[in-house]
Design a protein around this motif. Structure first.
Motif, short mmCIF file in Angstrom:
data_model
loop_
_atom_site.label_atom_id
_atom_site.label_comp_id
_atom_site.label_asym_id
_atom_site.label_seq_id
_atom_site.Cartn_x
_atom_site.Cartn_y
_atom_site.Cartn_z
N THR A 28 5.28 -9.20 -2.09
CA THR A 28 6.03 -7.87 -2.57
C THR A 28 7.66 -8.44 -2.70
O THR A 28 7.86 -9.27 -2.13
N PRO A 31 13.21 -4.76 -1.61
CA PRO A 31 13.34 -3.33 -2.36
C PRO A 31 14.92 -3.41 -2.87
O PRO A 31 15.58 -4.12 -2.41
N LYS A 60 6.96 8.62 -13.99
CA LYS A 60 7.75 7.55 -13.10
C LYS A 60 8.86 8.67 -12.51
O LYS A 60 9.13 9.82 -13.24
N SER A 63 11.48 7.96 -5.92
CA SER A 63 11.06 8.35 -4.55
C SER A 63 12.06 7.65 -3.49
O SER A 63 11.70 8.13 -2.10
N CYS A 65 12.24 4.82 -2.44
CA CYS A 65 11.72 3.62 -1.70
C CYS A 65 11.99 2.24 -2.16
O CYS A 65 11.61 1.29 -1.16
N TRP A 67 11.18 0.82 -4.79
CA TRP A 67 10.38 0.28 -6.05
C TRP A 67 10.04 1.27 -6.85
O TRP A 67 10.17 2.46 -6.65
N SER A 69 8.25 3.93 -8.68
CA SER A 69 7.06 4.79 -8.51
C SER A 69 6.79 5.67 -9.39
O SER A 69 7.39 6.32 -10.15
N GLY A 104 0.85 -3.46 -6.50
CA GLY A 104 1.66 -2.46 -5.38
C GLY A 104 0.67 -1.75 -4.40
O GLY A 104 -0.56 -2.25 -4.31
N TRP A 112 5.21 14.95 -2.18
CA TRP A 112 5.78 14.67 -3.37
C TRP A 112 5.28 15.74 -4.29
O TRP A 112 4.38 16.30 -4.53
N ARG A 119 2.18 8.61 -4.60
CA ARG A 119 3.43 7.53 -5.05
C ARG A 119 2.70 6.12 -5.10
O ARG A 119 2.40 5.72 -4.42
N CYS A 121 3.57 2.80 -5.54
CA CYS A 121 4.77 2.10 -5.50
C CYS A 121 4.40 0.89 -5.71
O CYS A 121 3.79 -0.01 -5.35
#
Length: 138
Positions: A28, A31, A60, A63, A65, A67, A69, A104, A112, A119, A121
């Protein structure tokens, strides 16, 4: 060999070290560091490893987060979903259906405001954006 016939050595030659770590080893990226987190251009997001079309920019959303989404892939057969119980939690891993590269994870039922309540991600390093001609970044 991966589903598209490439050996591990061929993947290592094609991808950078960071791309290989994420796409082939399931890593990963950090972020808020990926190139597509705040991307606003219109286009198609493709698998960085094989070029398969994965996500449309109109799915798209932000979010918050860290990354990129998306609420759905371009077509169900473009990605494979696998149960992931690493890190002591149950998640759903998202992989490219064409080359089996790690993209991911997807999360459902978080409230959402999108048609799928999903999501996806996705690591920026797993993607390349093919922008619509003439579409400039906002």
């Amino acid at each position: 060999m991966s589903p598209n016939g490439k050996s591990d050595e061929q993947w290592r030659e094609q991808l950078t070290r960071d791309e290989y770590r994420v796409l082939r080893e399931g890593g990963t990226e950090a972020p808020w560091k990926g190139e597509y987190v705040d991307e606003k251009r219109t286009g198609v997001y493709r698998c960085r490893a094989c070029g398969s079309e994965l996500f449309a920019s109109d799915t798209k959303f932000d979010s918050h987060c860290g990354w990129p989404s998306f609420w759905t892939p371009m077509a169900g057969e473009k990605v494979r979903l696998l149960e992931d119980v690493s890190l002591g939690m149950k998640r759903t891993e998202v992989r490219c259906a064409n080359c089996d590269s790690h993209l991911g994870h997807v999360f459902y039922g978080e409230g959402w405001d999108n048609p799928e309540d999903a999501r996806f991600c996705i690591n920026s390093i797993s993607l390349t954006l093919e922008p619509v001609s003439g579409d400039a970044a906002e």
